[in-house]
Each structure stands twice: as structure tokens, then as C-alpha cells.
Enzyme design. Structure first.
Site, short mmCIF file in Angstrom:
data_model
loop_
_atom_site.label_atom_id
_atom_site.label_comp_id
_atom_site.label_asym_id
_atom_site.label_seq_id
_atom_site.Cartn_x
_atom_site.Cartn_y
_atom_site.Cartn_z
CG HIS A 80 -2.63 3.23 3.49
ND1 HIS A 80 -3.32 3.15 2.30
CD2 HIS A 80 -2.66 1.98 4.02
CE1 HIS A 80 -3.74 1.91 2.12
NE2 HIS A 80 -3.36 1.18 3.16
CB CYS A 88 -0.93 0.00 1.21
SG CYS A 88 -2.08 -1.36 1.19
CG ASN A 137 -6.65 -0.73 2.41
OD1 ASN A 137 -6.10 -0.08 1.53
ND2 ASN A 137 -5.98 -1.51 3.24
#
Ligand code: UT7
Length: 330
Positions: free
Chosen positions: A257, A117, A287
Site C-alpha cells: 500500500h 486502505c 496515498n
């Protein structure tokens, strides 16, 4: 790296979000879960899911087209396509090459960068090096993932978490005070097994057995990942600030994030920021892996919330483990 005179800037941004919305109520019909559990443990209410015929390069190319249009540029005005993704169209060629085909650009380098990520921030740091060294003048950096196609929809511990999306930046050297002031990045490969997609590579080549054992889906030891994410994101954000020579009180926006609202809140608290300075979109998109930060930045600018000169801290954590942070003056 400590800041110097020359900087890169984000000339424009673009995003693409698939139309289909999957709500927590929809998930309640698919696995044994509840809106209450998902909301209190993650902050997620809904997420976008790519259509069956949509692939990662479609989302990436759509976000890229928006970024190019907003910059008033044509595909031939860029000289590198860099795609950060964990869910490529194919193992090879790279998704960047498929994006190039879809954009119809002239010949130019194109490659993927895989850093969990954290890929978008890794991509930003790599782009800075390429631009300031004179290797590239203008980079198209795309952060895109379609995790819905590598998720086990029978596993409630992962399937409620992810969403699909894409964000793109056009990067070039800054000609004023705005731009990337500092960054920090790292990885700890010894913890890789806590978050991985085991099958389909050389470790577990695709076979009937790997399909039966569901090795082609995301595996995550969520509560372990959680602890590391909280620690690394807080530390990284503080380190990038230190490298920029700035104090916590000088931060206008933190864009963490978006994996889990509790991780986002913990990172905001570490920087002693009030809630209105911490950007959150995990509630509406889940996400989206590499796409969370570019989509959040794009939407913040779209909402008219960013003023020239404001300080933005971006920070991410992901598979690897990897982590990175960046301080940016808008
Ligand atoms: O983006 C890259 C990095 N990724 C992350 O940062 C994700 C980090 N991890 C997390 O966000 C959290 O760990 C999760 C949201 C994945 C899980 O939250 P948690 O508070 O760590 O829960 P847990 O895994 O410890 O599970 C608690 C309980 C378990 O039941 P028991 O064993 O206590 O009876 C799970 O089986 O919650 C259960 N559970 C669920 N219950 C209802 C797990 N998933 C679900 C679900 N619905 N979807």
C-alpha cells in the site's frame, strides 16, 4: 488460510486517474509546507485530484469499464459488483449500486466493503470465498477513493498526503497455475481513533457544530499510524508468504500500500528485497487509499514487467486498524 488446489485469478485490470495534477509546489501556495518536507517525509511529489463534478462511482465505473474491455467481457458477464471504498458517493445507497447504474448492468448483487486502505485486499479475500464456494462466477472488484473531498485543505498534516484514483479487477476461478496462493488478514478496532472520519455517522451526526469543528474531514495521528503500519505490513507480508510455502527470495514483486515511501522501504527491507522488486508509485499519485494496490499492479503489467509464473506479494494497512496481505502467482 493455507493454499489448496482451487484458486481465483485476476482475469483483467483497469484503472482511472483524474486529470488534474496537484504538485508539491501547488501545495506550498496553499499551506505552510515545502516540497522538501513532503518529499523527504513521504516520497510524494504530486497527486491526482478529482474534478468538482466527479464522484467516487464515476472513477470506479471508469476503471471497471477498462477492466471489462480488457477481458473482452460485457457488464452482464459479471455477477457481483463489490466496491471497496472509504469515500462513498452517499452513506447509502452503496457506491457499488451507483456503479451498477452507471455500467447499466442486469440485476445482480452489489455492495460496498469498508476496511480503510486495506479494502482492496479484504475484497480479494471475500471474492475468493464467494467464487470458490460457487456463489459467484465472476466478481467485479473495485478499489476507489476520492479522499480530496473529505480532506481538510487547511491542515498541512493530512492534505499533502492523499490523492484520488480507482482500480478494478475482474476475478474468476483460475484454470491454470496462476492465481491467489495465500492470504492473511486482521484488524485491531481498539486503535480506530488514531485514523478516522468522525462526523456524519451516528457517533457525531451531521450538524452545524460538526461542520464548525471540522469533523467531516480525515483525522489522523500520523506518527502513531506510521509505527503500526510498518510493523503490521512487514508481519503480514511474511505470514502470507509462509502460508503459501514460499521464501522471501522467491518474491519477484512486492506491491505495498502506497501511504509513505518510508513505510514502503521498511516493508521491502523486512522482506530483504532489492529496491527494484518493490513497486512504488506514491511519488506520482500520493496515498489513493484503496486504489493504490490495483493501480500499481495494473501499471506494472502495462509496463511489461510481469512474466507468467512470477510471485507478487501485496500488503496493506489502514483505518480500523486493518491489515491484509496476499501472495499471487501471475
Ligand atoms: O494509508 C493509511 C495509513 N496511513 C499511513 O500509513 C500514514 C502514516 N504516517 C505517515 O506517513 C507520517 O507519519 C506522516 C507523513 C503523516 C508525517 O510524518 P512524520 O515524520 O511522522 O512527522 P510528524 O507527524 O511527527 O511531524 C513532524 C513535524 C511536526 O512539527 P514539530 O512538531 O516537530 O515542530 C509537524 O508539525 O513536521 C510538521 N509537519 C509538517 N511540516 C511541513 C507536519 N506536516 C507538515 C507539512 N509540512 N505538510
Amino acid at each position: 488460510m493455507v493454499r489448496k488446489e482451487r484458486k481465483i485469478k485476476i482475469r483483467s485490470t483497469g484503472i482511472y486517474l483524474p486529470e488534474k495534477v496537484l504538485t508539491n509546489a501547488d501545495l506550498e501556495k496553499m499551506v505552510e509546507t515545502s516540497d522538501e518536507w513532503i518529499t523527504t517525509r513521504t516520497g510524494i511529489k504530486e497527486r491526482r485530484i478529482a474534478a468538482e463534478n466527479e464522484v467516487t462511482s464515476d472513477l470506479g465505473a471508469a476503471a471497471a469499464k477498462m477492466a471489462l474491455e480488457r477481458a473482452g467481457l460485457k457488464p452482464e458477464d459479471i455477477d457481483l459488483i463489490l466496491v471497496a471504498t472509504n469515500s462513498p458517493d452517499t452513506i447509502f445507497p452503496s457506491t457499488a449500486c451507483w456503479v451498477q447504474k452507471k455500467l447499466g448492468t442486469k440485476e445482480m448483487p452489489a455492495f460496498d466493503l469498508q476496511a480503510g486502505c486495506t479494502g482492496l485486499l479484504y475484497g480479494l479475500i471475500v471474492s475468493e470465498g464467494l467464487i470458490l464456494s460457487g456463489t459467484c462466477r465472476r466478481v467485479l472488484l473495485i478499489g476507489v477513493d476520492i479522499l480530496s473531498k473529505i480532506t481538510n485543505w487547511e491542515d498541512r498534516t493530512t492534505c499533502v498526503l492523499f490523492g484520488d484514483g480507482a482500480g478494478a479487477f475482474i476475478l474468476e476461478e483460475s484454470d491454470d497455475d496462476s492465481g491467489l496462493l495465500s492470504h492473511f488478514w486482521g484488524a485491531e478496532g481498539s486503535l480506530g481513533e488514531l485514523l478516522m472520519l468522525p462526523g456524519g455517522g451516528t457517533l457525531f451526526p451531521a450538524s452545524e457544530k460538526t461542520v464548525k469543528e471540522k469533523l467531516h474531514y480525515i483525522y489522523m495521528k500520523g506518527n502513531e499510524v506510521f509505527k503500526h503500519a510498518v510493523k503490521r505490513m512487514g508481519e503480514s507480508a511474511l505470514e502470507a508468504l509462509k502460508r503459501a510455502g514460499l521464501e522471501k527470495s522467491q518474491v519477484d514483486y512486492l506491491i505495498p500500500h502506497q501511504a509513505n515511501l518510508r513505510i514502503i522501504d521498511a516493508t521491502g527491507e523486512r522482506l530483504e528485497l532489492p529496491k527494484d522488486k518493490v513497486v512504488v508509485n506514491v511519488n506520482k499519485y500520493g496515498n489513493m487509499s484503496v486504489a493504490t494496490i490495483p493501480v500499481a499492479l495494473h501499471e506494472l503489467a502495462e509496463e511489461g514487467k510481469l512474466q507468467k509464473g512470477q510471485i507478487i506479494v501485496m500488503v496493506a494497512f489502514g483505518a480500523g486498524f486493518t491489515w491484509a496481505s496476499a501472495v499471487y502467482r501471475w
